[in-house]
Design an enzyme around this catalytic site. Structure first.
Site, PDB file in Angstrom:
ATOM      1  N   SER A 137       0.850  -1.126   0.239  1.00 16.49           N
ATOM      2  CA  SER A 137      -0.219  -0.030  -0.143  1.00 16.49           C
ATOM      3  C   SER A 137       0.737   1.305  -0.057  1.00 16.49           C
ATOM      4  O   SER A 137       2.079   1.252   0.449  1.00 16.49           O
ATOM      5  CB  SER A 137      -1.077   0.116   1.379  1.00 16.49           C
ATOM      6  OG  SER A 137      -1.502   1.235   1.533  1.00 16.49           O
ATOM      7  N   TYR A 151      -2.201  -0.537  10.346  1.00 18.66           N
ATOM      8  CA  TYR A 151      -2.451  -0.864   8.915  1.00 18.66           C
ATOM      9  C   TYR A 151      -1.003  -0.229   8.157  1.00 18.66           C
ATOM     10  O   TYR A 151      -0.533  -1.349   7.530  1.00 18.66           O
ATOM     11  CB  TYR A 151      -3.700  -0.231   8.365  1.00 18.66           C
ATOM     12  CG  TYR A 151      -3.509  -0.474   6.914  1.00 18.66           C
ATOM     13  CD1 TYR A 151      -3.947  -1.638   6.162  1.00 18.66           C
ATOM     14  CD2 TYR A 151      -3.338   0.417   5.767  1.00 18.66           C
ATOM     15  CE1 TYR A 151      -4.141  -2.042   4.957  1.00 18.66           C
ATOM     16  CE2 TYR A 151      -3.235   0.374   4.413  1.00 18.66           C
ATOM     17  CZ  TYR A 151      -3.787  -0.997   4.069  1.00 18.66           C
ATOM     18  OH  TYR A 151      -3.863  -1.106   2.583  1.00 18.66           O
TER      19      TYR A 151
END
Length: 289
Positions: A137, A151
Site C-alpha cells: 500500500s 495498517y
C-alpha cells in the site's frame, strides 16, 4: 499458459486480477477465505465465459494455506505466479485498539503473504523460476495518518520483508515485486470503517470523536477512489516485465503523494494533512482540556 494463484479474490483488486489473468488464458486459482464471498467473481467469470479454480484459502491459517497450495501444485505443478493480495484494515488509536484487532491486521497483511510464499517457494526453486507479487500500500511509503498506525505498520513490514526476500530468492531465478497502490475502490475501505475500531460503543472513549471524524474523511476520500481494474493491470505488468522495480507505486494519487513528500518532514506534513481532512470532514473535534 501459466499457473497463477491470487489471494483475496472476493472483491476489489484480487477479483479484478483473477479475471485479468483468466482473460489471457492463464490457469487461475482465485482464492477466497470464505466461499460465500465468491458470488460476484463467479458471476463475472461466467458472463465472460472464463474458467477459474476457486480454492478456499485463509491466509491467517497455516493448515488452510498448506492444503490449498498442495492441492493446486499436486494437480498442476509448481506455480508460475503468486499474487499476495489478501489484506484487511482496522483503524483505531494506538492506545485503545483491541490487541486482537491489531493482531488480525498483522496476521493478514504480513504473516499471511509470508505463509503463502513459504508454501509456493519450494516448487518455484525446484523449477528455477517464478514471480511473487506482494500487494502492499501507499501507506507503507508515506506518513501514517491518525488511527491508521497498525495498517501502515503492517504494510511497511511487508515492504521490508519483500526486500529481503527479493535478494534471497533471486539466485534461484525467482522475482519479487512489492506493489504499493494508492486509493482504489475495494471492500477493505468499507471494512476498515465498520464499527468502533477502539472496541468501545459509539460516542464513548477518549478517542471516539476523533476516530469518527477520521472515518468521515476516509469515506470522502474513498468516493474518488480509482477503479480496481487499473491496479489489476499493474499486477499483470509486474508479473510479465522482469524490469519492474521491487517497489512500484500504482495510481496517479500515489505518485503525486510521493512527489509531494519529497524532502518534507512529518512535522511539516501533519498540519497539511489535518487541513485536508478538515476540508472534507469538517473541523477536528477538540480533545478534553
Amino acid at each position: 499458459m501459466r499457473s497463477v494463484l491470487v489471494t483475496g479474490c472476493g472483491s476489489g483488486i484480487g477479483l479484478e486480477t483473477a479475471l485479468a489473468f483468466a482473460r489471457r488464458g492463464d490457469r487461475v486459482h482465485a482464492c477466497v477465505r470464505d466461499p460465500a464471498t465468491a458470488g460476484e467473481l463467479l458471476r463475472r467469470a461466467d458472463a465472460e465465459q472464463l474458467t477459474l479454480d476457486v480454492p478456499r484459502l485463509d491466509v491467517t491459517d497455516d493448515a488452510s494455506v498448506t492444503a490449498a497450495v498442495t492441492a493446486v501444485q499436486d494437480r498442476y505443478g509448481p506455480l508460475d505466479v503468486l499474487v499476495n493480495n489478501a489484506g484487511v484494515d482496522r483503524t483505531g488509536p494506538a492506545e485503545t485498539m483491541p490487541p486482537d484487532h491489531a493482531r488480525t491486521v498483522f496476521e493478514t497483511n504480513f504473516w499471511g503473504p509470508l505463509r503463502v510464499a513459504r508454501a509456493v517457494l519450494p516448487g518455484m526453486r525446484a523449477r528455477g523460476s517464478g514471480v511473487i507479487v506482494n500487494v502492499s500500500s501507499l501507506a507503507a511509503r508515506t506518513f501514517a495518518v491518525p488511527h491508521g498506525g497498525f495498517y501502515a505498520a503492517s504494510k511497511a513490514a511487508l515492504g521490508a520483508l519483500s526486500e529481503a526476500l527479493y535478494a534471497e530468492v533471486q539466485p534461484f531465478g525467482i522475482r519479487v515485486v512489492c506493489l504499493e497502490p494508492g486509493s482504489f475502490a475495494t471492500a477493505i475501505q468499507r471494512a476498515s470503517r465498520a464499527g468502533a475500531a477502539d472496541g468501545q460503543p459509539p460516542g464513548s472513549g477518549p478517542y471516539a470523536a476523533d476516530h469518527a471524524w477520521l472515518d468521515r474523511f476516509l469515506a470522502r476520500v474513498a468516493e474518488g477512489a480509482a477503479d480496481s481494474a487499473e491496479a489489476a493491470r499493474a499486477v499483470l505488468a509486474a508479473a510479465d516485465d522482469p524490469t519492474t522495480p521491487l517497489h512500484t507505486v500504482v495510481g496517479d494519487d500515489a505518485r503525486a503523494a510521493l512527489e509531494f513528500l519529497d524532502g518534507v518532514s512529518y512535522e511539516q506534513w501533519l498540519p497539511r494533512f489535518l487541513e485536508q481532512a478538515r476540508s472534507l470532514a469538517g473541523p477536528r473535534p477538540a480533545g478534553p482540556r
